[in-house]
Design an enzyme around this catalytic site. Structure first.
Site, mmCIF file in Angstrom:
data_model
loop_
_atom_site.group_PDB
_atom_site.id
_atom_site.type_symbol
_atom_site.label_atom_id
_atom_site.label_comp_id
_atom_site.label_asym_id
_atom_site.label_seq_id
_atom_site.Cartn_x
_atom_site.Cartn_y
_atom_site.Cartn_z
ATOM 1 N N ASP A 9 0.894 -1.164 0.000
ATOM 2 C CA ASP A 9 0.000 0.000 0.000
ATOM 3 C C ASP A 9 0.930 1.212 0.000
ATOM 4 O O ASP A 9 1.735 1.374 0.917
ATOM 5 C CB ASP A 9 -0.855 -0.051 1.274
ATOM 6 C CG ASP A 9 -1.679 1.216 1.464
ATOM 7 O OD1 ASP A 9 -2.566 1.204 2.321
ATOM 8 O OD2 ASP A 9 -1.413 2.207 0.755
ATOM 9 N N ASN A 23 -6.277 13.761 -9.898
ATOM 10 C CA ASN A 23 -7.029 14.314 -11.038
ATOM 11 C C ASN A 23 -6.659 15.789 -11.138
ATOM 12 O O ASN A 23 -5.983 16.330 -10.263
ATOM 13 C CB ASN A 23 -8.547 14.122 -10.869
ATOM 14 C CG ASN A 23 -9.054 14.790 -9.612
ATOM 15 O OD1 ASN A 23 -8.831 15.987 -9.396
ATOM 16 N ND2 ASN A 23 -9.659 13.994 -8.735
ATOM 17 N N GLY A 31 -9.578 5.783 -5.301
ATOM 18 C CA GLY A 31 -8.341 5.037 -5.577
ATOM 19 C C GLY A 31 -7.170 5.455 -4.711
ATOM 20 O O GLY A 31 -7.324 5.764 -3.530
ATOM 21 N N VAL A 32 -5.999 5.511 -5.342
ATOM 22 C CA VAL A 32 -4.791 5.836 -4.568
ATOM 23 C C VAL A 32 -4.839 7.294 -4.096
ATOM 24 O O VAL A 32 -4.344 7.621 -3.011
ATOM 25 C CB VAL A 32 -3.530 5.543 -5.413
ATOM 26 C CG1 VAL A 32 -3.337 6.537 -6.530
ATOM 27 C CG2 VAL A 32 -2.290 5.456 -4.548
ATOM 28 N N ASP A 33 -5.499 8.145 -4.859
ATOM 29 C CA ASP A 33 -5.661 9.566 -4.490
ATOM 30 C C ASP A 33 -6.394 9.667 -3.153
ATOM 31 O O ASP A 33 -5.943 10.322 -2.197
ATOM 32 C CB ASP A 33 -6.476 10.251 -5.598
ATOM 33 C CG ASP A 33 -6.427 11.776 -5.535
ATOM 34 O OD1 ASP A 33 -7.112 12.425 -6.336
ATOM 35 O OD2 ASP A 33 -5.697 12.293 -4.677
ATOM 36 N N SER A 116 -2.796 5.762 -13.874
ATOM 37 C CA SER A 116 -3.865 5.634 -14.886
ATOM 38 C C SER A 116 -4.416 4.232 -15.049
ATOM 39 O O SER A 116 -5.324 4.029 -15.861
ATOM 40 C CB SER A 116 -3.376 6.110 -16.273
ATOM 41 O OG SER A 116 -3.328 7.512 -16.296
ATOM 42 N N GLY A 118 -6.103 2.425 -13.023
ATOM 43 C CA GLY A 118 -7.313 2.116 -12.236
ATOM 44 C C GLY A 118 -8.525 2.773 -12.878
ATOM 45 O O GLY A 118 -8.937 2.401 -13.989
ATOM 46 N N TYR A 120 -8.808 5.380 -14.487
ATOM 47 C CA TYR A 120 -8.597 5.940 -15.830
ATOM 48 C C TYR A 120 -8.447 4.873 -16.916
ATOM 49 O O TYR A 120 -8.242 5.198 -18.086
ATOM 50 C CB TYR A 120 -7.397 6.886 -15.824
ATOM 51 C CG TYR A 120 -7.712 8.257 -15.232
ATOM 52 C CD1 TYR A 120 -8.997 8.569 -14.781
ATOM 53 C CD2 TYR A 120 -6.731 9.230 -15.118
ATOM 54 C CE1 TYR A 120 -9.287 9.803 -14.232
ATOM 55 C CE2 TYR A 120 -7.010 10.489 -14.572
ATOM 56 C CZ TYR A 120 -8.312 10.762 -14.136
ATOM 57 O OH TYR A 120 -8.593 11.998 -13.592
HETATM 58 N N1 APR Z 1 -1.322 1.839 -2.964
HETATM 59 C C1 APR Z 1 -0.796 1.576 -4.190
HETATM 60 N N2 APR Z 1 -1.529 1.520 -5.309
HETATM 61 C C2 APR Z 1 -2.860 1.706 -5.184
HETATM 62 C C3 APR Z 1 -3.484 1.986 -3.947
HETATM 63 C C4 APR Z 1 -2.642 2.041 -2.809
HETATM 64 N N3 APR Z 1 -3.129 2.306 -1.591
HETATM 65 N N4 APR Z 1 -4.821 2.131 -4.177
HETATM 66 C C5 APR Z 1 -5.014 1.921 -5.490
HETATM 67 N N5 APR Z 1 -3.851 1.661 -6.092
HETATM 68 C C6 APR Z 1 -3.570 1.365 -7.497
HETATM 69 C C7 APR Z 1 -4.723 0.827 -8.287
HETATM 70 O O1 APR Z 1 -4.847 -0.585 -8.064
HETATM 71 C C8 APR Z 1 -4.249 1.135 -9.700
HETATM 72 O O2 APR Z 1 -3.423 0.084 -10.159
HETATM 73 O O3 APR Z 1 -3.230 2.577 -8.133
HETATM 74 C C9 APR Z 1 -3.402 2.406 -9.534
HETATM 75 C C10 APR Z 1 -4.055 3.669 -10.105
HETATM 76 O O4 APR Z 1 -5.457 3.595 -9.881
HETATM 77 P P1 APR Z 1 -6.319 4.897 -9.469
HETATM 78 O O5 APR Z 1 -6.032 5.247 -8.073
HETATM 79 O O6 APR Z 1 -7.739 4.599 -9.839
HETATM 80 O O7 APR Z 1 -5.746 6.079 -10.372
HETATM 81 P P2 APR Z 1 -5.972 6.369 -11.930
HETATM 82 O O8 APR Z 1 -6.319 5.156 -12.691
HETATM 83 O O9 APR Z 1 -4.758 7.150 -12.331
HETATM 84 O O10 APR Z 1 -7.252 7.322 -11.925
HETATM 85 C C11 APR Z 1 -7.129 8.595 -11.332
HETATM 86 O O11 APR Z 1 -8.981 8.187 -9.927
HETATM 87 O O12 APR Z 1 -8.865 8.266 -7.669
HETATM 88 C C12 APR Z 1 -9.224 8.988 -8.755
HETATM 89 O O13 APR Z 1 -8.855 11.274 -8.123
HETATM 90 C C13 APR Z 1 -8.362 10.202 -8.916
HETATM 91 O O14 APR Z 1 -9.733 11.093 -10.660
HETATM 92 C C14 APR Z 1 -8.506 10.458 -10.387
HETATM 93 C C15 APR Z 1 -8.515 9.042 -10.963
#
Ligand code: APR
Length: 329
Positions: A9, A23, A31-33, A116, A118, A120
């Protein structure tokens, strides 16, 4: 190891910086954000509000507040739209701009999520390939430790074909070793007894004879490594960077003729030097090791070397998929 692919994590990483897949508003999300903002606390959002957002492909840096790292680098990845809207170049920019910021803030270590891949929707294998290509290119010219943090195992998928190919190879080798291993041990023990009974080992009568025999010891691992680097026309740094070995460890090996490396380190150099199986066995032997068919790690390395595939990142992805430690050190 300058580039590691690990399962964790990202909010738990105590690297100098972690990267957030944000974003364009930089005001948090899922997600990770969302995970990063929750772990960092409200002050992170307060600072983000002062940044005026972020364009896709760009990156901005803040403090990390309650997180174990020092900085959070916020970057905005492209939404996947089939690959025809410059997504790859924008994703490359995310990594390049984030690494440039990490370097500017003198970070010695940085952790990336798979940007991107997840919400995206960027295909995970393409997202990983872009991440690895850009980071590897950066590490050829910069000293930093970079982690690609995989949160859920299915994020790291080697192709189905490769996975089943390796699985079949492992099963074949396991079967062979458990069958031959038994007979081989018996054969080996029998032949040793037969050998020692049939020949009278020469008795060392004088110390000088022992000295001369010791003098016959062939080259060490370190000597063979440096010889092979020369033979391949590589520079030291080309070799250790391709082996995903950090400069400090290489300096130790170069400086100590009798340096005793770990087995993954020897194999990482064998891959970087593109040694065939015979030369790989020779280099392992000089470090006191041998490839074993009862060891999944060794079988996977043998699988790639016997096919002349020396892409250490692909090999590490395969090792990661089979829950094995990675090559390098
Ligand atoms: N630690 C590591 N990786 C993580 C975690 C974590 N705690 N949580 C999620 N992930 C991974 C997901 O499994 C994925 O492989 O991070 C990767 C990116 O996924 P997202 O967080 O959905 O990001 P992204 O695809 O770039 O989309 C960005 O999602 O959360 C919103 O505000 C964000 O609008 C933006 C969009």
């Amino acid at each position: 190891m300058p580039l590691e692919i690990i399962r964790n994590d990202i909010t738990k990483m105590d690297t100098d910086a972690i990267v957030n897949a944000a974003n364009s508003t930089l005001l948090g999300g899922g997600g990770v954000d969302g995970a990063i903002h929750r772990a960092a606390g409200a002050k992170l959002l307060e600072e983000c509000k002062t940044l005026g957002g972020c364009k896709t492909g760009e990156a901005k840096i803040t403090l990390a507040y309650n997180l174990p790292c020092k900085y959070v680098i916020h970057t905005v990845g492209p939404r996947w739209a089939g690959g025809g809207r410059n997504e790859k170049a924008l994703l490359e920019s995310c990594y390049k701009n984030s690494l440039a910021l990490a370097k500017k803030y003198n970070c010695e270590s940085v952790a990336f999520p798979l940007i991107s891949s997840g919400v995206y929707g960027y295909p995970k294998d393409l997202a990983l390939k872009t991440a690895v290509d850009v980071i590897s290119g950066f590490l050829l010219k910069n000293d930093m430790t970079v982690y690609i943090v995989i949160f859920d195992k299915d994020s790291l998928i080697i192709s189905e074909k490769l996975f089943s190919d390796i699985k079949e190879y492992i099963d074949d080798c396991y079967a062979e070793s458990h069958f031959d291993g038994r007979t081989r041990n018996i054969l080996f023990e029998d032949s040793c007894m037969a050998y020692s009974a049939s020949v009278s080992l020469p008795k060392i009568t004088k110390l000088s004879e022992l000295d001369s025999r010791l003098a016959e010891i062939d080259e060490s691992f370190s000597q063979m490594l440096l010889r092979k680097i020369d033979e391949k026309g590589m520079t030291d740094s080309e070799c250790y960077k391709k082996a995903n070995i950090d400069r400090k460890l290489f300096s130790k090996i170069r400086g100590d003729i009798n340096y005793k490396p770990s087995k993954p380190t020897v194999l990482a150099f064998a891959v970087a030097l593109e040694l065939d199986l015979r030369e790989t066995d020779e280099m392992l032997r000089k470090a006191g090791f041998a490839l074993s068919h009862s060891n999944k790690f060794d079988i996977i390395i043998e699988y790639f070397i016997s096919r002349g595939v020396y892409d250490i990142i692909l090999i590490n992805e395969a090792l990661f998929t089979f829950d094995q430690s990675l090559l390098g050190a």
